[in-house]
Write an enzyme that holds these catalytic residues in place. Structure first.
Site, PDB file in Angstrom:
ATOM      1  CE  LYS A   1     -59.346  23.787  -0.665  1.00  0.00           C
ATOM      2  NZ  LYS A   1     -58.675  22.544  -0.918  1.00  0.00           N
TER       3      LYS A   1
ATOM      4  CB  VAL B   1     -51.001  29.535  -8.910  1.00  0.00           C
ATOM      5  CG1 VAL B   1     -51.821  29.184 -10.150  1.00  0.00           C
ATOM      6  CG2 VAL B   1     -51.086  31.034  -8.636  1.00  0.00           C
TER       7      VAL B   1
ATOM      8  CB  ALA C   1     -59.669  26.689  -2.533  1.00  0.00           C
TER       9      ALA C   1
ATOM     10  CB  ALA D   1     -59.789  32.458  -2.507  1.00  0.00           C
TER      11      ALA D   1
ATOM     12  CG  ASP E   1     -62.827  23.611  -3.306  1.00  0.00           C
ATOM     13  OD1 ASP E   1     -63.612  22.738  -2.869  1.00  0.00           O
ATOM     14  OD2 ASP E   1     -61.633  23.390  -3.552  1.00  0.00           O
TER      15      ASP E   1
HETATM   16  P1  ATP Z   1     -58.516  23.612  -5.469  1.00  0.00           P
HETATM   17  O1  ATP Z   1     -57.813  23.540  -4.155  1.00  0.00           O
HETATM   18  O2  ATP Z   1     -59.834  24.363  -5.393  1.00  0.00           O
HETATM   19  O3  ATP Z   1     -58.623  22.320  -6.197  1.00  0.00           O
HETATM   20  P2  ATP Z   1     -56.110  24.778  -6.459  1.00  0.00           P
HETATM   21  O4  ATP Z   1     -55.756  25.610  -5.282  1.00  0.00           O
HETATM   22  O5  ATP Z   1     -55.408  23.485  -6.628  1.00  0.00           O
HETATM   23  O6  ATP Z   1     -57.667  24.542  -6.452  1.00  0.00           O
HETATM   24  P3  ATP Z   1     -56.121  27.117  -8.111  1.00  0.00           P
HETATM   25  O7  ATP Z   1     -55.040  27.993  -7.608  1.00  0.00           O
HETATM   26  O8  ATP Z   1     -57.520  27.477  -7.771  1.00  0.00           O
HETATM   27  O9  ATP Z   1     -55.866  25.593  -7.752  1.00  0.00           O
HETATM   28  O10 ATP Z   1     -55.919  27.061  -9.694  1.00  0.00           O
HETATM   29  C1  ATP Z   1     -56.263  25.984 -10.522  1.00  0.00           C
HETATM   30  C2  ATP Z   1     -56.199  26.482 -11.967  1.00  0.00           C
HETATM   31  O11 ATP Z   1     -57.259  27.420 -12.159  1.00  0.00           O
HETATM   32  C3  ATP Z   1     -54.934  27.258 -12.291  1.00  0.00           C
HETATM   33  O12 ATP Z   1     -53.956  26.429 -12.816  1.00  0.00           O
HETATM   34  C4  ATP Z   1     -55.396  28.303 -13.282  1.00  0.00           C
HETATM   35  O13 ATP Z   1     -55.196  27.868 -14.603  1.00  0.00           O
HETATM   36  C5  ATP Z   1     -56.883  28.441 -13.071  1.00  0.00           C
HETATM   37  N1  ATP Z   1     -57.343  29.731 -12.490  1.00  0.00           N
HETATM   38  C6  ATP Z   1     -58.445  30.388 -12.861  1.00  0.00           C
HETATM   39  N2  ATP Z   1     -58.620  31.500 -12.133  1.00  0.00           N
HETATM   40  C7  ATP Z   1     -57.605  31.552 -11.253  1.00  0.00           C
HETATM   41  C8  ATP Z   1     -57.255  32.483 -10.240  1.00  0.00           C
HETATM   42  N3  ATP Z   1     -57.976  33.574  -9.993  1.00  0.00           N
HETATM   43  N4  ATP Z   1     -56.171  32.202  -9.501  1.00  0.00           N
HETATM   44  C9  ATP Z   1     -55.451  31.093  -9.750  1.00  0.00           C
HETATM   45  N5  ATP Z   1     -55.727  30.201 -10.721  1.00  0.00           N
HETATM   46  C10 ATP Z   1     -56.794  30.417 -11.469  1.00  0.00           C
END
Ligand code: ATP
Length: 303
Positions: free
Chosen positions: A16, A102, A107, A111, A143
């Site tokens: 997203k 990541v 999100a 996802a 999210d």
């Molecule tokens: P958001 O946009 O919802 O704030 P984000 O996109 O910034 O999230 P994510 O990729 O969701 O961040 O990851 C945040 C942290 O969550 C990562 O650093 C990791 O340690 C942990 N995590 C747990 N499960 C997962 C997963 N399936 N994929 C990626 N990271 C994960």
């Protein structure tokens, strides 16, 4: 599908971008009230579940080494939560094909949580209703419900109380992936620091933005994009300003930090323009990788 006929289930889940992220002052519980306009985009993870002796997680993709493979993985937490609700063990192997950056503000973890929930529900033949799945999603994180629903939606409260939005489009986007991630709590912490002593307004959805989404006019949407977390993300990662500038110089209609960052998002006028902007961004040396995508994209989908 009956549980016995399903050896393996794969669900595709979208990333997203927040086309508006209005953040209120910190509440006494530390959370912030939000007016969060989500747009799902065609950058997908695939979550595959298969019966196993115990809960295990594997992950493939460029950033796979930054994804936890233990019970804290959101996909594992989703499988465990669903199993608990149905009085069974989460005896499943989860494999994540990771394409969403990541810790990138797109999100990706959420996802995968929504994907695992839908996949396990099908694998175990539970037949949960949409409402039941959405309730579990909200328990997993603010999210996660949107990752299940996709399209475009306004999230209020902590972002998890969703209203689906009508959209035109498709809108053409470029996402620039930065080196490393940004922790969402750290970005909110920086937001609190930067806004301390100021009068933070109540977050409300922008009528001009909702209108632009509905009519599918990229120029109107470009003029209405806002992210209240952007100053905090830029404060923690000043180099992101160079990426934003490189994208607008290359012809993007607008540039903004995606959610809590550090991924940056560029709205363009056409698919051709998106490819040109992506090329220029890579050539500028201000990002690690780029993805061209369109939104709205569907939510979690059984393949
Ligand atoms: P958001 O946009 O919802 O704030 P984000 O996109 O910034 O999230 P994510 O990729 O969701 O961040 O990851 C945040 C942290 O969550 C990562 O650093 C990791 O340690 C942990 N995590 C747990 N499960 C997962 C997963 N399936 N994929 C990626 N990271 C994960």
């Amino acid at each position: 599908m009956t549980p016995s006929s399903a050896a393996k289930i794969t669900v595709r889940v979208p990333a997203k971008v927040n086309v508006q992220l209005a953040v209120g002052a910190a509440r006494p519980d530390g959370f912030h009230d939000l007016a969060n306009v989500f747009l799902a985009v065609s950058l997908f993870d695939e979550v595959t579940v298969a019966p196993a002796a115990a809960l295990t997680v594997t992950c493939e993709g460029t950033d796979a080494d930054r994804v936890p493979l233990d019970p804290t993985n959101l996909a594992a937490r989703a499988a465990t939560l669903l199993a608990e609700r149905h009085g069974r063990t989460p005896d499943v192997h989860i494999h994540i094909a990771k394409h969403i950056p990541v810790a990138g503000g797109m999100a990706g973890g959420s996802a995968d949580g929504a994907g695992a929930l839908l996949a396990c529900d099908a694998l175990w033949g539970l037949g949960s209703t949409r409402e039941e799945l959405l309730d579990l999603c909200a328990e997993l994180g603010s999210d996660v419900p949107f990752s299940l629903v996709g399209g475009a939606a306004l999230g209020v409260g902590r972002g998890e109380r969703l209203t689906t939005l009508e959209t035109g489009g498709p809108f053409h986007w470029v996402f620039a992936v930065a080196d490393g991630g940004l922790s969402t709590p750290a970005v909110y912490g920086e937001f609190d620091r930067l806004t301390e002593g100021t009068d933070v307004p109540e977050p409300t959805a922008s009528p001009a933005l909702l209108d632009a989404l509905r009519t599918g006019d990229p120029h109107a949407l470009a003029a209405a994009l806002t992210n209240d977390l952007q100053p905090a993300a830029l404060s923690l990662r000043p180099a992101l300003a160079d990426t934003l500038a490189a994208g607008t110089t290359a012809g993007a209609l607008a540039a903004l930090v995606s959610g809590s960052g550090p991924t940056t998002a560029f709205l363009t006028s056409s698919a051709d323009s998106a490819h040109q902007v992506a090329e220029a961004l890579l050539a500028s040396g201000t990002c690690r990788a780029t993805h061209v995508a369109t939104g709205p994209a569907p939510g979690a989908t059984l393949l």
